[in-house]
Design a protein around this motif. Structure first.
Motif, PDB file in Angstrom:
ATOM      1  N   ALA A  16      19.466  11.192  46.785  1.00  0.00           N
ATOM      2  CA  ALA A  16      20.701  10.591  46.366  1.00  0.00           C
ATOM      3  C   ALA A  16      21.921  11.428  46.837  1.00  0.00           C
ATOM      4  O   ALA A  16      22.890  10.900  47.411  1.00  0.00           O
ATOM      5  N   TRP A  17      21.733  12.795  46.664  1.00  0.00           N
ATOM      6  CA  TRP A  17      22.815  13.679  47.442  1.00  0.00           C
ATOM      7  C   TRP A  17      22.947  13.546  48.958  1.00  0.00           C
ATOM      8  O   TRP A  17      24.189  13.283  49.677  1.00  0.00           O
ATOM      9  N   CYS A  18      21.715  13.341  49.444  1.00  0.00           N
ATOM     10  CA  CYS A  18      21.799  13.438  51.028  1.00  0.00           C
ATOM     11  C   CYS A  18      22.535  11.868  51.285  1.00  0.00           C
ATOM     12  O   CYS A  18      23.224  11.433  52.328  1.00  0.00           O
ATOM     13  N   ALA A  19      22.070  10.626  50.505  1.00  0.00           N
ATOM     14  CA  ALA A  19      22.912   9.451  50.838  1.00  0.00           C
ATOM     15  C   ALA A  19      24.033   9.287  50.644  1.00  0.00           C
ATOM     16  O   ALA A  19      24.890   8.882  51.370  1.00  0.00           O
ATOM     17  N   THR A  20      24.551  10.406  49.532  1.00  0.00           N
ATOM     18  CA  THR A  20      26.268  10.299  49.318  1.00  0.00           C
ATOM     19  C   THR A  20      26.584  10.857  50.481  1.00  0.00           C
ATOM     20  O   THR A  20      28.023  10.506  51.053  1.00  0.00           O
ATOM     21  N   MET A  21      26.148  12.071  51.054  1.00  0.00           N
ATOM     22  CA  MET A  21      26.817  12.839  52.056  1.00  0.00           C
ATOM     23  C   MET A  21      26.816  12.013  53.441  1.00  0.00           C
ATOM     24  O   MET A  21      27.867  11.880  54.033  1.00  0.00           O
ATOM     25  N   ALA A  22      25.731  11.302  53.555  1.00  0.00           N
ATOM     26  CA  ALA A  22      25.816  10.247  54.757  1.00  0.00           C
ATOM     27  C   ALA A  22      26.958   9.078  54.512  1.00  0.00           C
ATOM     28  O   ALA A  22      27.531   8.781  55.399  1.00  0.00           O
ATOM     29  N   GLY A  23      27.094   8.691  53.338  1.00  0.00           N
ATOM     30  CA  GLY A  23      27.889   7.670  52.910  1.00  0.00           C
ATOM     31  C   GLY A  23      29.395   8.182  53.321  1.00  0.00           C
ATOM     32  O   GLY A  23      30.193   7.082  53.613  1.00  0.00           O
ATOM     33  N   ALA A  24      29.667   9.366  52.920  1.00  0.00           N
ATOM     34  CA  ALA A  24      30.897  10.024  53.151  1.00  0.00           C
ATOM     35  C   ALA A  24      31.415   9.881  54.588  1.00  0.00           C
ATOM     36  O   ALA A  24      32.600   9.807  54.827  1.00  0.00           O
ATOM     37  N   HIS A  25      30.457   9.889  55.402  1.00  0.00           N
ATOM     38  CA  HIS A  25      30.710   9.796  56.957  1.00  0.00           C
ATOM     39  C   HIS A  25      30.416   8.252  57.507  1.00  0.00           C
ATOM     40  O   HIS A  25      30.364   8.247  58.752  1.00  0.00           O
ATOM     41  N   GLY A  26      30.205   7.336  56.528  1.00  0.00           N
ATOM     42  CA  GLY A  26      30.254   5.917  57.131  1.00  0.00           C
ATOM     43  C   GLY A  26      28.755   5.574  57.594  1.00  0.00           C
ATOM     44  O   GLY A  26      28.588   4.529  58.338  1.00  0.00           O
ATOM     45  N   ILE A  27      27.608   6.253  57.172  1.00  0.00           N
ATOM     46  CA  ILE A  27      26.409   6.093  57.623  1.00  0.00           C
ATOM     47  C   ILE A  27      25.687   5.483  56.242  1.00  0.00           C
ATOM     48  O   ILE A  27      25.507   6.060  55.314  1.00  0.00           O
ATOM     49  N   SER A  28      25.059   4.366  56.302  1.00  0.00           N
ATOM     50  CA  SER A  28      24.185   3.748  55.433  1.00  0.00           C
ATOM     51  C   SER A  28      22.613   3.863  55.536  1.00  0.00           C
ATOM     52  O   SER A  28      22.189   3.410  56.561  1.00  0.00           O
ATOM     53  N   GLY A  29      22.079   4.813  54.681  1.00  0.00           N
ATOM     54  CA  GLY A  29      20.700   4.515  54.647  1.00  0.00           C
ATOM     55  C   GLY A  29      20.250   3.743  53.640  1.00  0.00           C
ATOM     56  O   GLY A  29      20.956   2.937  52.982  1.00  0.00           O
ATOM     57  N   ARG A  30      18.843   3.849  53.362  1.00  0.00           N
ATOM     58  CA  ARG A  30      18.195   2.692  52.681  1.00  0.00           C
ATOM     59  C   ARG A  30      17.027   3.395  52.040  1.00  0.00           C
ATOM     60  O   ARG A  30      16.199   4.235  52.539  1.00  0.00           O
ATOM     61  N   THR A  31      17.018   3.150  50.552  1.00  0.00           N
ATOM     62  CA  THR A  31      15.901   3.776  49.852  1.00  0.00           C
ATOM     63  C   THR A  31      14.597   2.631  49.777  1.00  0.00           C
ATOM     64  O   THR A  31      15.112   1.608  49.142  1.00  0.00           O
ATOM     65  N   ARG A  32      13.450   3.272  50.149  1.00  0.00           N
ATOM     66  CA  ARG A  32      12.229   2.154  49.847  1.00  0.00           C
ATOM     67  C   ARG A  32      11.402   3.045  48.920  1.00  0.00           C
ATOM     68  O   ARG A  32      11.753   4.003  48.412  1.00  0.00           O
ATOM     69  N   ARG A  33      10.416   2.470  48.620  1.00  0.00           N
ATOM     70  CA  ARG A  33       9.426   3.088  47.753  1.00  0.00           C
ATOM     71  C   ARG A  33       9.059   4.514  48.301  1.00  0.00           C
ATOM     72  O   ARG A  33       8.896   5.454  47.505  1.00  0.00           O
ATOM     73  N   GLN A  34       8.529   4.693  49.213  1.00  0.00           N
ATOM     74  CA  GLN A  34       8.102   5.994  49.900  1.00  0.00           C
ATOM     75  C   GLN A  34       9.200   6.949  50.399  1.00  0.00           C
ATOM     76  O   GLN A  34       8.810   8.010  50.140  1.00  0.00           O
ATOM     77  N   ALA A  35      10.616   6.613  50.728  1.00  0.00           N
ATOM     78  CA  ALA A  35      11.385   7.504  51.070  1.00  0.00           C
ATOM     79  C   ALA A  35      12.695   7.010  51.281  1.00  0.00           C
ATOM     80  O   ALA A  35      12.884   5.666  51.505  1.00  0.00           O
ATOM     81  N   TRP A  36      13.737   7.816  51.344  1.00  0.00           N
ATOM     82  CA  TRP A  36      15.110   7.269  51.756  1.00  0.00           C
ATOM     83  C   TRP A  36      15.240   7.610  53.147  1.00  0.00           C
ATOM     84  O   TRP A  36      14.710   8.851  53.614  1.00  0.00           O
ATOM     85  N   ALA A  37      15.824   6.915  54.089  1.00  0.00           N
ATOM     86  CA  ALA A  37      16.054   7.171  55.283  1.00  0.00           C
ATOM     87  C   ALA A  37      17.250   6.712  55.979  1.00  0.00           C
ATOM     88  O   ALA A  37      17.835   5.347  55.329  1.00  0.00           O
ATOM     89  N   SER A  38      17.938   7.237  56.994  1.00  0.00           N
ATOM     90  CA  SER A  38      18.942   6.841  57.677  1.00  0.00           C
ATOM     91  C   SER A  38      18.500   6.281  59.065  1.00  0.00           C
ATOM     92  O   SER A  38      17.977   7.192  59.830  1.00  0.00           O
ATOM     93  N   PRO A  39      18.953   5.302  59.700  1.00  0.00           N
ATOM     94  CA  PRO A  39      18.795   4.640  61.252  1.00  0.00           C
ATOM     95  C   PRO A  39      19.648   5.500  62.128  1.00  0.00           C
ATOM     96  O   PRO A  39      19.640   5.398  63.253  1.00  0.00           O
TER      97      PRO A  39
END
Length: 245
Positions: A16-39
């Motif tokens: 969740a923290w990594c997703a927040t940091m990515a989002g602050a830079h305009g990067i949208s990751g996605r959470t699935r059952r096995q992992a959160w990942a950013s393209p």
């Protein structure tokens, strides 16, 4: 919570923290059952993927991140993946470092207080720039902490300031279901007392009765253990040995 529950909660909290940091830079990751990942490649020091369950599908995970750009990385939250062999995408990874998930029940903060230091939350962009400069200590990465972070309801930036207003210590707290994660713990060299004493005191006031999680390694892990944390599981960070494509 069982030990397994704590590791899973810590992994979800960190993702969740990594997703927040990515989002602050305009990067949208996605959470699935096995992992959160950013393209898209994430900011420096932050992984492109965080596993959330043991035994994640390594090939499918690597397929979700950008291995063509230098520095692609995976946080293997259960230290159970082998990314050393080339994947179908042509990416081979090497171990960047090993660390430990840690947990601490809510309690009073042990250790020596930081004399003359008061703790408060960072609430505006100017204060965040000052905080980031103290955290970075001239390393050239203060820019990673963008003002957009302050708009995330799960994120609290904590600053320890002297009476003159100088930031001499700090941390980031991330609140998710059942736990609060603590990261980016720092104290300016020469600051007396225990930074963990100050951080835990501030977290306890903001999130009373909530268990604390995080991860550390080396001397930082030893410091956390001296302040009431316990190791609940291993983790491993992998970095791409060379970009593909």
């Amino acid at each position: 919570m069982t030990t397994d529950d704590l590791v899973r909660a810590a992994a979800r909290n960190n993702a969740a923290w990594c997703a927040t940091m990515a989002g602050a830079h305009g990067i949208s990751g996605r959470t699935r059952r096995q992992a959160w990942a950013s393209p898209v490649r994430t900011p420096p020091l932050y992984p492109d993927a965080v596993t959330l369950v043991p035994g994640a599908d390594a090939a499918a995970l690597v397929d979700r991140i950008d291995t063509r750009s230098p520095g692609a990385s995976v946080k293997d939250s259960f230290a159970d993946l082998d990314l050393s062999a080339a994947t179908p995408q042509g990416a081979a990874f090497e171990v960047a470092f090993d660390a430990s998930w840690i947990h601490r029940p809510p309690a009073s903060a042990p250790g020596a207080p930081m004399p003359g230091v008061e703790w408060a939350t960072v609430t505006d962009a100017a204060a965040l720039r000052t905080w980031a400069g103290a955290w970075d200590q001239g390393g050239g990465r203060a820019w990673v902490f963008r003002p957009e972070l302050l708009g995330d309801p799960s994120t609290t930036v904590l600053a320890g300031r002297t009476g003159a207003g100088a930031v001499v210590a700090g941390a980031v707290a991330t609140r998710t279901d059942g736990v609060v994660g603590v990261s980016n713990v720092f104290a300016v060299p020469g600051t007396p007392g225990s930074v963990w004493h100050g951080v835990l005191g501030a977290v306890g006031r903001l999130f009373p009765g909530v268990p604390v999680v995080g991860y550390e390694c080396g001397d930082d892990l030893e410091a956390a253990l001296r302040h009431g944390f316990e190791v609940v599981g291993p983790l491993r960070v992998w970095v791409a040995a060379s970009p593909t494509g």
